[in-house]
Design a protein around this motif. Structure first.
Motif, PDB file in Angstrom:
ATOM      1  N   UNK A 451       0.888  -1.248  -0.065  1.00  0.00           N
ATOM      2  CA  UNK A 451       0.207   0.065  -0.012  1.00  0.00           C
ATOM      3  C   UNK A 451       0.752   1.261   0.070  1.00  0.00           C
ATOM      4  N   UNK A 452       2.077   1.207  -0.509  1.00  0.00           N
ATOM      5  CA  UNK A 452       2.975   2.281  -0.777  1.00  0.00           C
ATOM      6  C   UNK A 452       2.481   3.385  -1.706  1.00  0.00           C
ATOM      7  N   UNK A 453       3.072   4.744  -1.125  1.00  0.00           N
ATOM      8  CA  UNK A 453       2.732   5.761  -2.283  1.00  0.00           C
ATOM      9  C   UNK A 453       4.122   5.981  -2.882  1.00  0.00           C
ATOM     10  N   UNK A 454       4.208   5.727  -4.138  1.00  0.00           N
ATOM     11  CA  UNK A 454       5.526   5.591  -5.075  1.00  0.00           C
ATOM     12  C   UNK A 454       5.346   6.808  -5.948  1.00  0.00           C
ATOM     13  N   UNK A 455       6.346   7.804  -5.805  1.00  0.00           N
ATOM     14  CA  UNK A 455       6.645   8.682  -6.902  1.00  0.00           C
ATOM     15  C   UNK A 455       7.870   8.656  -7.768  1.00  0.00           C
ATOM     16  N   UNK A 456       7.882   8.401  -8.920  1.00  0.00           N
ATOM     17  CA  UNK A 456       9.099   8.425  -9.734  1.00  0.00           C
ATOM     18  C   UNK A 456       9.319   9.642 -10.586  1.00  0.00           C
ATOM     19  N   UNK A 457      10.510  10.219 -10.351  1.00  0.00           N
ATOM     20  CA  UNK A 457      10.990  11.435 -10.926  1.00  0.00           C
ATOM     21  C   UNK A 457      11.955  11.237 -11.862  1.00  0.00           C
ATOM     22  N   UNK A 458      11.856  11.927 -13.069  1.00  0.00           N
ATOM     23  CA  UNK A 458      13.082  11.627 -13.936  1.00  0.00           C
ATOM     24  C   UNK A 458      13.013  12.176 -15.323  1.00  0.00           C
ATOM     25  N   UNK A 459      13.931  12.083 -16.193  1.00  0.00           N
ATOM     26  CA  UNK A 459      13.909  13.120 -17.348  1.00  0.00           C
ATOM     27  C   UNK A 459      13.712  11.909 -18.577  1.00  0.00           C
ATOM     28  N   UNK A 460      12.487  11.935 -19.309  1.00  0.00           N
ATOM     29  CA  UNK A 460      12.303  10.997 -20.240  1.00  0.00           C
ATOM     30  C   UNK A 460      13.447  10.928 -21.460  1.00  0.00           C
ATOM     31  N   UNK A 461      14.054  12.116 -21.578  1.00  0.00           N
ATOM     32  CA  UNK A 461      14.826  12.226 -22.768  1.00  0.00           C
ATOM     33  C   UNK A 461      16.599  11.904 -22.548  1.00  0.00           C
ATOM     34  N   UNK A 462      16.607  11.710 -21.004  1.00  0.00           N
ATOM     35  CA  UNK A 462      17.901  11.368 -20.729  1.00  0.00           C
ATOM     36  C   UNK A 462      18.544   9.972 -21.324  1.00  0.00           C
ATOM     37  N   UNK A 463      19.794   9.725 -21.090  1.00  0.00           N
ATOM     38  CA  UNK A 463      20.117   8.357 -21.567  1.00  0.00           C
ATOM     39  C   UNK A 463      19.587   7.313 -20.539  1.00  0.00           C
ATOM     40  N   UNK A 464      19.473   6.149 -20.953  1.00  0.00           N
ATOM     41  CA  UNK A 464      18.916   5.125 -20.087  1.00  0.00           C
ATOM     42  C   UNK A 464      19.871   4.692 -19.137  1.00  0.00           C
ATOM     43  N   UNK A 465      19.551   3.571 -18.384  1.00  0.00           N
ATOM     44  CA  UNK A 465      20.469   3.234 -17.326  1.00  0.00           C
ATOM     45  C   UNK A 465      21.710   2.277 -18.033  1.00  0.00           C
ATOM     46  N   UNK A 466      22.730   2.241 -17.151  1.00  0.00           N
ATOM     47  CA  UNK A 466      23.878   1.517 -17.746  1.00  0.00           C
ATOM     48  C   UNK A 466      23.387  -0.025 -17.746  1.00  0.00           C
ATOM     49  N   UNK A 467      22.768  -0.570 -16.611  1.00  0.00           N
ATOM     50  CA  UNK A 467      22.437  -2.088 -16.633  1.00  0.00           C
ATOM     51  C   UNK A 467      21.186  -2.101 -17.818  1.00  0.00           C
ATOM     52  N   UNK A 468      20.509  -3.455 -17.867  1.00  0.00           N
ATOM     53  CA  UNK A 468      19.761  -3.737 -18.708  1.00  0.00           C
ATOM     54  C   UNK A 468      18.199  -3.061 -18.394  1.00  0.00           C
ATOM     55  N   UNK A 469      17.477  -2.677 -19.451  1.00  0.00           N
ATOM     56  CA  UNK A 469      16.209  -2.030 -19.244  1.00  0.00           C
ATOM     57  C   UNK A 469      16.160  -0.525 -19.695  1.00  0.00           C
ATOM     58  N   UNK A 470      15.055  -0.200 -19.831  1.00  0.00           N
ATOM     59  CA  UNK A 470      14.547   1.409 -19.822  1.00  0.00           C
ATOM     60  C   UNK A 470      13.398   1.665 -19.218  1.00  0.00           C
ATOM     61  N   UNK A 471      13.389   1.536 -18.104  1.00  0.00           N
ATOM     62  CA  UNK A 471      12.164   1.432 -17.183  1.00  0.00           C
ATOM     63  C   UNK A 471      11.426   2.650 -17.230  1.00  0.00           C
ATOM     64  N   UNK A 472      11.866   3.827 -17.031  1.00  0.00           N
ATOM     65  CA  UNK A 472      11.165   5.099 -17.203  1.00  0.00           C
ATOM     66  C   UNK A 472      10.512   5.033 -18.422  1.00  0.00           C
ATOM     67  N   UNK A 473      11.101   5.067 -19.418  1.00  0.00           N
ATOM     68  CA  UNK A 473      10.448   5.168 -20.792  1.00  0.00           C
ATOM     69  C   UNK A 473       9.304   4.276 -21.144  1.00  0.00           C
ATOM     70  N   UNK A 474       9.512   2.756 -20.821  1.00  0.00           N
ATOM     71  CA  UNK A 474       8.593   1.834 -20.816  1.00  0.00           C
ATOM     72  C   UNK A 474       7.560   2.096 -19.959  1.00  0.00           C
ATOM     73  N   UNK A 475       7.544   2.637 -18.837  1.00  0.00           N
ATOM     74  CA  UNK A 475       6.408   2.800 -17.979  1.00  0.00           C
ATOM     75  C   UNK A 475       5.665   3.985 -18.428  1.00  0.00           C
TER      76      UNK A 475
END
Length: 734
Positions: A451-475
């Protein structure tokens, strides 16, 4: 010659599950000049050990270190137990607590009967104990069993070390397999990779050739897993194509093979990989995407919480801080307090930090929380130390890295906060989400309550993570999560151009004014061949104006070449920190580390509270009997590095744009040249220029900059999070 100390183990101060020991040792002898002062004294030692017995004498091989927190220690890299060699020593050994019920009299009888090579005789042939007068069969069996068990572990560790495993790995292997160790190694050595953390395919493959053919099925399957890991982390993909895997496997194995489908099918049946619609996933990446999709859908479906007086709370906040929130910012604040999950995205200067501060303050007011209660219920997180520090400064609340929040154990590569031991925070705000890879987000969500409140903050146009995935873009692309897109720019200086330029780059609409001098922006035109000299002159000017390493950061896209990071760091060292008889130096390869040098941290060191990407300065260099130390100050945290640690750092006068993510600097300087061309693309340049807070200086070739802005041909990562979210939603709707 290896240096050693010889003596007796006294006690353990700390012992980990994996055999790491911090203990006390009485030094009897040594071949180290430094350690001779400690003969007949006790010292602290550290290292990996199978077993330590107070009645035994040991040879510890290693080096002296000065730990920043715990002081002088002897760091053991390998060790051996010294068998008692003289008659009295062997009697004392058998009369020790290791052999209960034997006593000195019987021990003397054993040695008198069997001689000085008593121990080896018993191990070789138990029946020799029949030669000892008054020794019962029961006691003979007990002596033999204890001696075999006593020797087994030590001899197995020696065996593994001789094969090529280091002490830590040898200990991990023996502790896992015990008496079955040699059997596993000699019949199926690749099983070690599956069962034991941090032992990789390359290390095992070299040793495996002593036991199995190079075209053995087990080797091929282990190589496939190794290759899939390489490819996912190289490209950031969470799934792979068959041909990509095949070509890399052929390249590595160097055997005649043109089809690996049967091996992939077997790996799928063994639940090591997942095959879905001709896509190939490592099982952990498949599971991570599945878990994230499920948790996101669950959070999105929970009922919202309405607050009747929210508008008056916001009005009060505006009056208190003499600020006016725009409609988008108000919407973000309200939805953050009402929704169970929200994404806030926007470029530099759009007010993301301002919103985070407002959310935290209003959350405390609405729930009538004092400071301590607010700290207990709210967690402010970021993927890097620098980003978390910015959050803390903005909100006046503690903030931390995600790894620290989840209580990451470096030794076991596991998190203490997990699905079985969840955190009890109520509101989580995560900044710089574009930097978070699929595994880290998966582990974060596992550690949060339902039942957490979760707020994700970031810049859609920045480089993706070094590791696998592109979570901000996909979400964001899934449209399942309420997302606030901030686009109104805020700067104190009306003539500010940095944020305008960022918007132009983002929209691929670069105006001709990018060559014009602005109050916060300059483009210094020069050829690629003269960048180095012009950059040095520019830095001399910057340095003469009193800017220190914290306020200015130079960054570039590539490490190699004339204008690469590695070469320019050497040139810039002569400007920002020239050689001086008063400054100590250490030569490491082709690099000179000098007191007052700016340093970039390359790996996470959570025990020292220092993380990949952190920037510090060499406070001092210590010359100590050939074991030189570099002491680096990371904003008040001083970390000591010995030569084996030098690989964890490099100069930070100029860093890569990738390493700059999550950071902001007063002044940013970026050389731009056609020699960088294969790395010049829109998202990279956008990320670089948005690190600048007050001044941005580009130096080099304008056509290279224009090319980078128009080039949107970045590598498109192959991920399935978006697809999984949509498929699960469709199935729910049905």
């Amino acid at each position: 010659m290896k240096t050693y100390i010889k003596g007796n183990y006294r006690k353990s101060i700390y012992t980990s599950d994996r055999g790491y020991v911090i203990g006390i040792f009485k030094v009897r002898d040594t071949n180290s000049e430094t350690m001779k002062d400690y003969i007949n004294k006790t010292i602290t030692f550290t290292g990996y050990f199978h077993d330590l017995n107070e009645d035994d004498t040991y040879l510890f091989y290693g080096e002296e270190i000065e730990h920043p927190r715990y002081g002088f220690q002897y760091q053991v890299s390998e060790y051996e137990r010294v068998k008692p060699e003289d008659k009295d020593g062997i009697i004392e050994f058998f009369a020790s607590d290791l052999f209960p019920g034997i006593g000195e009299k019987l021990a003397t009888n054993i040695v008198e009967s069997l001689g000085e090579d008593t121990i080896d005789k018993i191990i070789t042939d138990k029946s020799v104990l029949h030669l000892v007068p008054e020794l019962s069969e029961k006691k003979a069996t007990k002596i033999y069993d204890i001696l075999i068990k006593y020797e087994e572990g030590h001899l197995t560790i020696v065996y593994l070390s001789e094969l090529g495993f280091n002490m830590k790995d040898a200990l991990s292997i023996y502790n896992y397999y015990k008496s079955n160790t040699k059997n596993v190694i000699e019949t199926n050595i690749f099983k070690v990779i599956d069962d034991i953390e941090d032992i990789n395919f390359q290390k095992v493959d070299v040793i495996s050739k002593k036991f199995i053919p190079i075209d053995d099925k087990r080797r091929i399957k282990a190589c496939i897993i190794y290759v899939m890991n390489l490819l996912t982390f190289k490209n950031g993909d969470t799934n792979l194509d068959y041909n990509d895997i095949l070509l890399k496997v052929i390249d590595y194995l160097d055997i005649d093979i043109n089809d690996i489908k049967e091996y992939l099918d077997e790996l799928s049946l063994e639940s090591k990989i997942v095959i879905n619609n001709d896509k190939y996933y490592l099982k952990e990446l498949w599971d991570a995407e599945e878990n994230i999709a499920d948790r996101i859908i669950n959070l999105s479906s929970l009922d919202t919480t309405k607050h009747k007086k929210i508008d008056s709370y916001i009005n009060s906040l505006e009056q208190n801080y003499n600020i006016t929130y725009n409609d988008k910012q108000k919407e973000a604040i309200i939805k953050a307090l009402e929704n169970n999950i929200l994404i806030i995205t926007g470029g530099p200067g759009t007010g993301k930090t301002t919103i985070i501060k407002a959310i935290v303050e209003l959350y405390g007011q609405i729930n009538k929380l004092d400071y301590d209660a607010l700290v207990d219920r709210v967690a402010l997180l970021a993927p890097t130390g620098r980003a978390s520090k910015r959050m803390s400064e903005a909100t006046n609340l503690p903030a931390m890295t995600i790894h620290r929040f989840l209580k990451w154990n470096k030794e076991t590569n596991s998190f203490a906060v997990n699905e079985y031991n969840k955190d009890n925070s109520h509101l989580i705000i995560v900044d710089e989400v574009s930097m978070i890879d699929i595994n880290l987000l998966d582990n974060l969500l596992k550690g949060l309550s339902n039942n957490i409140k979760l707020i994700l903050v970031g810049d859609y146009n920045q480089l993706p993570s070094v590791g696998p995935g592109q979570v901000l873009k996909d979400l964001i692309d899934s449209d399942i999560i309420d997302t606030i897109h901030l686009n109104l720019l805020y700067r104190q200086d009306e003539n500010s151009y940095i944020t305008v330029l960022a918007e132009e780059i983002k929209e691929d609409n670069l105006s001709e004014s990018f060559l014009e001098q602005k109050s916060d922006y300059t483009f210094l035109e020069c050829s690629g061949t003269s960048i180095k000299n012009n950059l040095k002159k520019l830095c001399e000017q910057i340095y003469s104006k009193g800017y220190d390493y914290k306020r200015v950061q130079i960054m570039a896209p590539m490490y190699h070449g004339e204008n690469g990071i590695d070469n320019l760091n050497k040139e810039l060292q002569s400007i920002f920190n020239p050689s001086d008889p008063e400054k100590r130096e250490i030569v490491y390869g082709d690099v000179i580390f000098r007191e007052n040098d700016k340093i970039l941290q390359l790996v996470n060191m959570p025990d020292e509270n220092v993380y990949n990407g952190d920037i510090g300065v060499i406070k001092s260099i210590v010359y100590a009997n050939g074991k030189n130390e570099i002491h680096i100050d990371f904003d008040g945290i001083v970390v000591k590095y010995t030569p084996k640690d030098f690989i964890k750092i490099k100069h930070g006068f100029i860093i890569s744009i990738h390493k700059s993510q999550g950071s902001e600097f007063e002044v940013v300087v970026i050389p731009i040249t056609n020699s960088y061309k294969r790395m010049l693309y829109r998202k990279l340049i956008y990320t670089g220029i948005t690190r600048a807070k007050k001044k941005l200086i580009l130096i080099g070739e304008p056509n290279a900059f224009v090319y980078s802005v128009h080039n949107n041909n970045e590598y498109m990562r192959k991920t399935s999070l978006l697809e999984k979210v949509l498929n699960k939603l469709y199935n729910i709707a049905k």
